[in-house]
Design a protein around this motif. Structure first.
Motif, short mmCIF file in Angstrom:
data_model
loop_
_atom_site.label_atom_id
_atom_site.label_comp_id
_atom_site.label_asym_id
_atom_site.label_seq_id
_atom_site.Cartn_x
_atom_site.Cartn_y
_atom_site.Cartn_z
N ALA A 76 4.56 -1.16 9.65
CA ALA A 76 4.24 -2.34 8.55
C ALA A 76 2.76 -2.79 9.03
CB ALA A 76 5.07 -3.32 8.62
N VAL A 77 2.70 -3.04 10.49
CA VAL A 77 1.57 -3.72 11.02
C VAL A 77 0.15 -2.76 10.64
CG1 VAL A 77 0.08 -4.46 13.04
CG2 VAL A 77 2.46 -5.15 12.93
N ILE A 78 0.36 -1.69 10.95
CA ILE A 78 -0.44 -0.47 10.96
C ILE A 78 -0.95 -0.49 9.19
CG2 ILE A 78 -1.16 1.77 10.59
CD1 ILE A 78 0.33 2.10 13.43
N LYS A 79 0.22 -0.53 8.34
CA LYS A 79 -0.26 -0.23 6.88
C LYS A 79 -0.96 -1.60 6.49
CE LYS A 79 2.21 0.41 2.68
NZ LYS A 79 3.53 0.44 2.17
N GLU A 80 -0.47 -2.61 7.05
CA GLU A 80 -1.19 -4.11 6.59
C GLU A 80 -2.72 -4.01 6.84
OE1 GLU A 80 -2.22 -7.92 5.06
OE2 GLU A 80 -0.45 -6.49 4.45
N SER A 81 -2.83 -3.57 7.99
CA SER A 81 -4.25 -3.30 8.61
C SER A 81 -5.03 -2.40 7.73
CB SER A 81 -4.24 -3.12 10.23
OG SER A 81 -5.41 -3.01 10.67
N ALA A 82 -4.67 -1.24 7.63
CA ALA A 82 -5.17 -0.36 6.97
C ALA A 82 -5.62 -0.91 5.43
CB ALA A 82 -4.51 1.01 6.61
N ALA A 83 -4.46 -1.73 4.64
CA ALA A 83 -4.71 -2.11 3.53
C ALA A 83 -5.93 -3.23 3.25
CB ALA A 83 -3.43 -2.83 3.03
N THR A 84 -6.21 -4.02 4.32
CA THR A 84 -6.96 -4.94 4.38
C THR A 84 -8.23 -4.80 5.22
OG1 THR A 84 -6.06 -6.17 6.37
CG2 THR A 84 -5.21 -6.63 4.24
N GLU A 85 -8.50 -3.46 5.72
CA GLU A 85 -9.68 -3.43 6.30
C GLU A 85 -11.10 -3.48 5.51
OE1 GLU A 85 -11.91 -2.30 9.52
OE2 GLU A 85 -9.72 -2.41 9.62
N GLY A 86 -11.70 -4.30 6.12
CA GLY A 86 -13.07 -4.57 5.37
C GLY A 86 -13.03 -5.72 4.41
N MET A 87 -11.65 -6.17 3.91
CA MET A 87 -11.53 -7.02 2.58
C MET A 87 -11.67 -8.30 3.27
SD MET A 87 -7.97 -7.34 0.49
CE MET A 87 -7.90 -5.95 0.06
N PRO A 88 -12.46 -9.29 2.48
CA PRO A 88 -12.67 -10.77 2.93
C PRO A 88 -11.38 -11.28 3.01
CG PRO A 88 -14.23 -10.12 1.07
CD PRO A 88 -13.33 -8.73 1.20
N GLU A 89 -11.13 -12.17 3.89
CA GLU A 89 -9.96 -12.85 4.19
C GLU A 89 -9.35 -13.59 3.04
OE1 GLU A 89 -7.85 -15.55 7.69
OE2 GLU A 89 -9.85 -14.66 8.03
N ASP A 90 -10.04 -14.26 2.14
CA ASP A 90 -9.69 -14.79 0.95
C ASP A 90 -9.12 -14.04 0.02
OD1 ASP A 90 -11.98 -13.78 0.22
OD2 ASP A 90 -12.46 -15.79 -0.80
N GLN A 91 -9.35 -12.79 0.05
CA GLN A 91 -8.69 -11.96 -0.81
C GLN A 91 -7.43 -11.06 -0.44
OE1 GLN A 91 -11.90 -9.25 -2.19
NE2 GLN A 91 -13.03 -10.97 -2.99
N ARG A 92 -7.06 -10.98 0.76
CA ARG A 92 -6.01 -10.54 1.54
C ARG A 92 -4.56 -11.04 0.76
NH1 ARG A 92 -8.15 -9.62 7.75
NH2 ARG A 92 -9.88 -8.89 6.88
#
Length: 103
Positions: A76-92
């Motif tokens: 789950a941590v890996i999936k979350e990290s991959a899904a948000t990689e490079g995404m601005p924090e306010d859009q996560r």
């Protein structure tokens, strides 16, 4: 430039979580091996203490399930990290499913 530093900090944090998960999974795997060895020794003993073997098998089952839980949390941590990689924090998305993180 701040985005690059944030992405780098996120990767370092992720690697720290992954390292902790690997260390955490090592303990129940070691317990499974030790309990299986003990159960094998008990099965070879005469007379066989079937109750002790049953208790060891219950421990092996518990530790195997614990290991599975750790692996699932790590995925789950890996999936979350991959899904948000490079995404601005306010859009996560909030991992609990509550939409965007408030800022």
């Amino acid at each position: 430039m701040p985005q690059t530093k944030l992405a780098s900090a996120n990767r370092v944090a992720f690697l720290g979580q992954l390292s902790a998960s690997i260390a955490e999974v090592n303990q129940p795997i070691s317990a499974v091996v030790m309990n299986a060895e003990a159960a094998l020794r008990l099965l070879l003993a005469q007379p066989t203490d079937t109750e002790a073997v049953r208790r060891l098998l219950a421990c092996i089952l518990k530790d195997g399930m614990r290991t599975g839980d750790i692996v699932n949390r790590t995925r789950a941590v890996i999936k979350e990290s991959a899904a948000t990689e490079g995404m601005p924090e306010d859009q996560r998305c909030d991992p609990r499913g509550h939409g965007r993180n408030p800022r």
